[in-house]
Design a protein around this motif. Structure first.
Motif, PDB file in Angstrom:
ATOM      1  N   LYS A 348       0.841  -1.196   0.000  1.00 32.61           N
ATOM      2  CA  LYS A 348       0.000   0.000   0.000  1.00 32.61           C
ATOM      3  C   LYS A 348       0.878   1.248   0.000  1.00 32.61           C
ATOM      4  CE  LYS A 348      -4.212  -1.804   2.131  1.00 32.61           C
ATOM      5  NZ  LYS A 348      -5.225  -1.626   3.208  1.00 32.61           N
ATOM      6  N   LEU A 349       0.526   2.194  -0.862  1.00 28.19           N
ATOM      7  CA  LEU A 349       1.228   3.469  -0.923  1.00 28.19           C
ATOM      8  C   LEU A 349       0.277   4.595  -0.542  1.00 28.19           C
ATOM      9  CD1 LEU A 349       3.312   3.263  -4.243  1.00 28.19           C
ATOM     10  CD2 LEU A 349       4.001   2.657  -1.921  1.00 28.19           C
ATOM     11  N   LEU A 350       0.843   5.592   0.159  1.00 25.85           N
ATOM     12  CA  LEU A 350       0.100   6.803   0.468  1.00 25.85           C
ATOM     13  C   LEU A 350       0.428   7.857  -0.583  1.00 25.85           C
ATOM     14  CD1 LEU A 350       0.645   7.127   4.329  1.00 25.85           C
ATOM     15  CD2 LEU A 350      -1.264   6.058   3.128  1.00 25.85           C
ATOM     16  N   VAL A 351      -0.605   8.542  -1.079  1.00 25.40           N
ATOM     17  CA  VAL A 351      -0.430   9.569  -2.099  1.00 25.40           C
ATOM     18  C   VAL A 351      -1.185  10.818  -1.665  1.00 25.40           C
ATOM     19  CG1 VAL A 351      -0.710  10.170  -4.524  1.00 25.40           C
ATOM     20  CG2 VAL A 351      -0.333   7.777  -3.877  1.00 25.40           C
ATOM     21  N   ASN A 352      -0.481  11.949  -1.574  1.00 21.64           N
ATOM     22  CA  ASN A 352      -1.122  13.233  -1.273  1.00 21.64           C
ATOM     23  C   ASN A 352      -1.457  13.947  -2.575  1.00 21.64           C
ATOM     24  OD1 ASN A 352      -0.612  12.640   1.370  1.00 21.64           O
ATOM     25  ND2 ASN A 352       0.568  14.497   1.809  1.00 21.64           N
ATOM     26  N   ALA A 353      -2.672  14.440  -2.704  1.00 20.24           N
ATOM     27  CA  ALA A 353      -3.060  15.191  -3.895  1.00 20.24           C
ATOM     28  C   ALA A 353      -3.807  16.444  -3.471  1.00 20.24           C
ATOM     29  CB  ALA A 353      -3.937  14.334  -4.806  1.00 20.24           C
ATOM     30  N   ILE A 354      -3.434  17.591  -4.047  1.00 19.12           N
ATOM     31  CA  ILE A 354      -4.109  18.859  -3.754  1.00 19.12           C
ATOM     32  C   ILE A 354      -5.514  18.820  -4.335  1.00 19.12           C
ATOM     33  CG2 ILE A 354      -4.072  21.341  -4.202  1.00 19.12           C
ATOM     34  CD1 ILE A 354      -1.033  21.179  -4.275  1.00 19.12           C
TER      35      ILE A 354
END
Length: 384
Positions: A348-354
């Motif tokens: 599992k990867l965490l991805v931040n998106a505006i």
């Protein structure tokens, strides 16, 4: 208690290594150690702190940061090691003979005294003339914008106002070293955020050297010029906020500051201008656009911050560093969303998106498939 094994950083050309003990430290700590009944609370710490610097000791509860601060103040005697301030050895000096002052988390204001009486207390103990005490008190209250409340008592003040009074009292005697013990710990989150920059600006105006202890990463990143990350009595890394965040020197520091994705693997190609990491986590290889001091077959991890990963519906045109996954969870924070994306390997990867649209759900929702990608120099290579 066993000491943690620190993962050695992979050396990257052009990236300077951090020196804990410089040549011209205003505050110098060398080989400092503190034991309590056989338990090592501070283990061979050496630091150099510059004049006028706000220096943060950051770590979890029990890491030794408060014990180190108390030794600087003279409240604890070291088992071994030396300390000096502005060239003056502190060894054996009691607290009242040290050019230091401490602001405690509880502020420790005298409840029966007014604001101005609290600020004046330390000056009066020094037997200064009344006119000098009055001048200094007014100067400090003006600095912290509390002159209009000088006649109030602590219970008539808000938490932020009490903090200003405690700071004014700590600065009144003109210490060479100001010590802050969890300075925002008694404030609520919103007020704490407001006070961080205000407190830092006041300290910088005075030009006083400051060492602060905190477990709050945001507080350390906002207020400090440099940060020392502590764990189990040891200093794990020292650097500016952006250095410890963008160039962690170990898995511990990468994981301690902010959120991070660690992609495990082994070095495949090992060239002067690039390497590849064979990574089972992505069922393929990761391309890194610079050489390292590792070797083929070495076990490493790529530390990749969530905001460095791009998320898209369509496959990116880039040839490397992309993989398709499924969105399992979404955490909505208003200004941005954090996507929990499961890869085919199960990683599992965490991805931040505006969130640059009115509704975040216009981007993605649960169970959507999405492409993840990142640049060749967006991650940091760490040895295992």
């Amino acid at each position: 208690m066993t000491q943690p094994v620190e993962a050695a950083p992979i050396s990257v050309p052009g990236v300077a290594k951090t020196d804990h003990l410089g040549d011209h430290g205003y505050v110098r700590i060398e080989g400092l150690r503190k034991e309590f009944d056989g338990f090592v609370a501070v283990d061979d710490v050496s630091l150099s702190i510059r004049q006028g610097e706000i220096f943060a000791l950051l770590g979890a509860s029990g890491c030794g940061k408060s014990t180190l601060l108390r030794m600087l103040a003279g409240f604890e005697r070291p088992t071994a090691g030396t300390m000096s301030i502005d060239g003056q050895p502190m060894d054996g000096l009691p607290p009242f003979q040290r050019p230091t002052n401490m602001m405690f988390q509880s502020y420790a204001l005298f409840p029966h005294m007014t604001v101005e009486q609290n600020v004046a207390f330390g000056l009066q103990q020094e037997k200064l003339a009344k006119a000098e005490v009055a001048r200094r008190v007014e100067e400090m209250l003006t600095l912290v914008q509390m002159s209009k409340l000088a006649k109030r008592k602590p219970h008539q003040l808000s938490g932020g106002q009490q903090q200003r009074v405690a700071l004014a009292r700590s600065l009144a005697k003109g210490p060479k070293l100001l010590l802050l013990d969890e300075p925002m710990g008694a404030l609520d989150k919103k007020l704490r955020s407001q006070m961080q920059l205000e407190l830092a600006n006041i300290i910088e105006k005075q030009g006083v050297t400051c060492v602060m202890v905190t477990h709050d990463q945001e507080e350390a990143m906002t207020m400090a010029h440099r940060i020392a990350i502590m764990d189990a009595g040891r200093i794990r890394q020292v650097g500016s906020p952006d250095e410890v965040y963008e160039q962690p020197n170990s898995r511990f520091t990468a994981g301690f500051i902010g959120s991070v994705n660690l992609l495990e693997g082994k070095i495949g190609e090992d060239e002067t201008d690039h390497i590849t990491i064979i990574a089972p986590d992505i069922n393929g290889s990761i391309y890194v656009g610079h050489g390292v001091s590792g070797y083929e077959g070495q076990e490493v991890a790529l530390a990749l911050r969530p905001e460095k990963i791009r998320i898209s519906r369509d496959e990116p045109a880039q040839p490397h560093n992309k993989i398709k996954g499924t969105i399992e969870d979404i955490a909505y924070f208003g200004s941005h969303s954090v996507y929990h994306v499961t890869l085919p390997s199960g990683k599992k990867l965490l991805v931040n998106a505006i969130n640059d649209r009115r509704w975040a759900s216009e981007h993605f929702t649960w169970n959507d498939e999405a492409w993840l990608s990142w640049g060749e120099n967006e991650g940091v290579v760490l040895s295992s």
